[in-house]
Write a protein that holds these residues in place. Sequence first.
Motif, PDB file in Angstrom:
ATOM      1  N   UNK A  17       0.851  -1.191   0.000  1.00  0.00           N
ATOM      2  CA  UNK A  17       0.000   0.000   0.000  1.00  0.00           C
ATOM      3  C   UNK A  17       0.888   1.243   0.000  1.00  0.00           C
ATOM      4  N   UNK A  18       0.298   2.361  -0.411  1.00  0.00           N
ATOM      5  CA  UNK A  18       1.039   3.624  -0.462  1.00  0.00           C
ATOM      6  C   UNK A  18       1.395   4.135   0.926  1.00  0.00           C
ATOM      7  N   UNK A  19       0.744   3.605   1.964  1.00  0.00           N
ATOM      8  CA  UNK A  19       1.021   4.042   3.332  1.00  0.00           C
ATOM      9  C   UNK A  19       2.294   3.418   3.898  1.00  0.00           C
ATOM     10  N   UNK A  20       2.780   2.364   3.272  1.00  0.00           N
ATOM     11  CA  UNK A  20       3.977   1.694   3.767  1.00  0.00           C
ATOM     12  C   UNK A  20       5.224   2.452   3.323  1.00  0.00           C
ATOM     13  N   UNK A  21       6.265   2.330   4.093  1.00  0.00           N
ATOM     14  CA  UNK A  21       7.517   3.032   3.831  1.00  0.00           C
ATOM     15  C   UNK A  21       8.573   2.029   3.387  1.00  0.00           C
ATOM     16  N   UNK A  22       9.336   2.413   2.377  1.00  0.00           N
ATOM     17  CA  UNK A  22      10.460   1.605   1.933  1.00  0.00           C
ATOM     18  C   UNK A  22      11.729   2.185   2.521  1.00  0.00           C
ATOM     19  N   UNK A  23      12.483   1.366   3.211  1.00  0.00           N
ATOM     20  CA  UNK A  23      13.735   1.791   3.817  1.00  0.00           C
ATOM     21  C   UNK A  23      14.831   0.872   3.325  1.00  0.00           C
ATOM     22  N   UNK A  24      15.856   1.450   2.721  1.00  0.00           N
ATOM     23  CA  UNK A  24      16.988   0.665   2.239  1.00  0.00           C
ATOM     24  C   UNK A  24      18.124   0.848   3.228  1.00  0.00           C
ATOM     25  N   UNK A  25      18.465  -0.196   3.931  1.00  0.00           N
ATOM     26  CA  UNK A  25      19.550  -0.158   4.915  1.00  0.00           C
ATOM     27  C   UNK A  25      20.734  -0.908   4.328  1.00  0.00           C
ATOM     28  N   UNK A  26      21.650  -0.163   3.730  1.00  0.00           N
ATOM     29  CA  UNK A  26      22.799  -0.811   3.113  1.00  0.00           C
ATOM     30  C   UNK A  26      23.789  -1.218   4.195  1.00  0.00           C
ATOM     31  N   UNK A  27      24.637  -2.149   3.841  1.00  0.00           N
ATOM     32  CA  UNK A  27      25.623  -2.634   4.801  1.00  0.00           C
ATOM     33  C   UNK A  27      26.990  -2.021   4.554  1.00  0.00           C
ATOM     34  N   UNK A  28      27.067  -1.092   3.620  1.00  0.00           N
ATOM     35  CA  UNK A  28      28.313  -0.385   3.398  1.00  0.00           C
ATOM     36  C   UNK A  28      29.216  -0.975   2.339  1.00  0.00           C
ATOM     37  N   UNK A  29      28.748  -1.990   1.616  1.00  0.00           N
ATOM     38  CA  UNK A  29      29.538  -2.519   0.513  1.00  0.00           C
ATOM     39  C   UNK A  29      29.149  -1.737  -0.736  1.00  0.00           C
ATOM     40  N   UNK A  30      30.053  -0.913  -1.224  1.00  0.00           N
ATOM     41  CA  UNK A  30      29.737   0.023  -2.306  1.00  0.00           C
ATOM     42  C   UNK A  30      29.173  -0.679  -3.534  1.00  0.00           C
ATOM     43  N   UNK A  31      29.709  -1.817  -3.906  1.00  0.00           N
ATOM     44  CA  UNK A  31      29.230  -2.499  -5.112  1.00  0.00           C
ATOM     45  C   UNK A  31      27.793  -2.977  -4.937  1.00  0.00           C
ATOM     46  N   UNK A  32      27.419  -3.404  -3.731  1.00  0.00           N
ATOM     47  CA  UNK A  32      26.041  -3.825  -3.485  1.00  0.00           C
ATOM     48  C   UNK A  32      25.102  -2.620  -3.493  1.00  0.00           C
ATOM     49  N   UNK A  33      25.526  -1.539  -2.854  1.00  0.00           N
ATOM     50  CA  UNK A  33      24.705  -0.324  -2.837  1.00  0.00           C
ATOM     51  C   UNK A  33      24.490   0.189  -4.257  1.00  0.00           C
ATOM     52  N   UNK A  34      25.571   0.263  -5.029  1.00  0.00           N
ATOM     53  CA  UNK A  34      25.503   0.759  -6.398  1.00  0.00           C
ATOM     54  C   UNK A  34      24.616  -0.135  -7.254  1.00  0.00           C
ATOM     55  N   UNK A  35      24.767  -1.441  -7.099  1.00  0.00           N
ATOM     56  CA  UNK A  35      23.962  -2.383  -7.877  1.00  0.00           C
ATOM     57  C   UNK A  35      22.485  -2.262  -7.542  1.00  0.00           C
ATOM     58  N   UNK A  36      22.165  -2.113  -6.272  1.00  0.00           N
ATOM     59  CA  UNK A  36      20.770  -1.964  -5.864  1.00  0.00           C
ATOM     60  C   UNK A  36      20.178  -0.679  -6.433  1.00  0.00           C
ATOM     61  N   UNK A  37      20.920   0.395  -6.361  1.00  0.00           N
ATOM     62  CA  UNK A  37      20.425   1.667  -6.881  1.00  0.00           C
ATOM     63  C   UNK A  37      20.250   1.623  -8.398  1.00  0.00           C
ATOM     64  N   UNK A  38      21.181   0.984  -9.097  1.00  0.00           N
ATOM     65  CA  UNK A  38      21.041   0.855 -10.553  1.00  0.00           C
ATOM     66  C   UNK A  38      19.821   0.031 -10.913  1.00  0.00           C
ATOM     67  N   UNK A  39      19.572  -1.041 -10.177  1.00  0.00           N
ATOM     68  CA  UNK A  39      18.399  -1.877 -10.448  1.00  0.00           C
ATOM     69  C   UNK A  39      17.111  -1.066 -10.274  1.00  0.00           C
ATOM     70  N   UNK A  40      17.012  -0.355  -9.161  1.00  0.00           N
ATOM     71  CA  UNK A  40      15.809   0.441  -8.898  1.00  0.00           C
ATOM     72  C   UNK A  40      15.646   1.510  -9.977  1.00  0.00           C
TER      73      UNK A  40
END
Length: 74
Positions: A17-40
Amino acid sequence: MTELWQVISGTAKGRTSADQITLFDSVGFAIEDFSALRYVRDQLVGTAFHHDLDLLADPDDPRDLFGMLQRAGG
């Protein structure tokens, strides 16, 4: 809480639902953060939710990012 990989793989639902919040809690691995952001980003391109943003910071003092935000706000 749902892990991002579960939503991407289709084994779990993301927001239901639109009332729910999406929170991305990265673990600090730059390649994982970058990959997740590129996918989104790739999923949003061409939709009403996609807006290009200039996220390149050019601070006078890189150690004072909060001050840069305060100056930009007026």
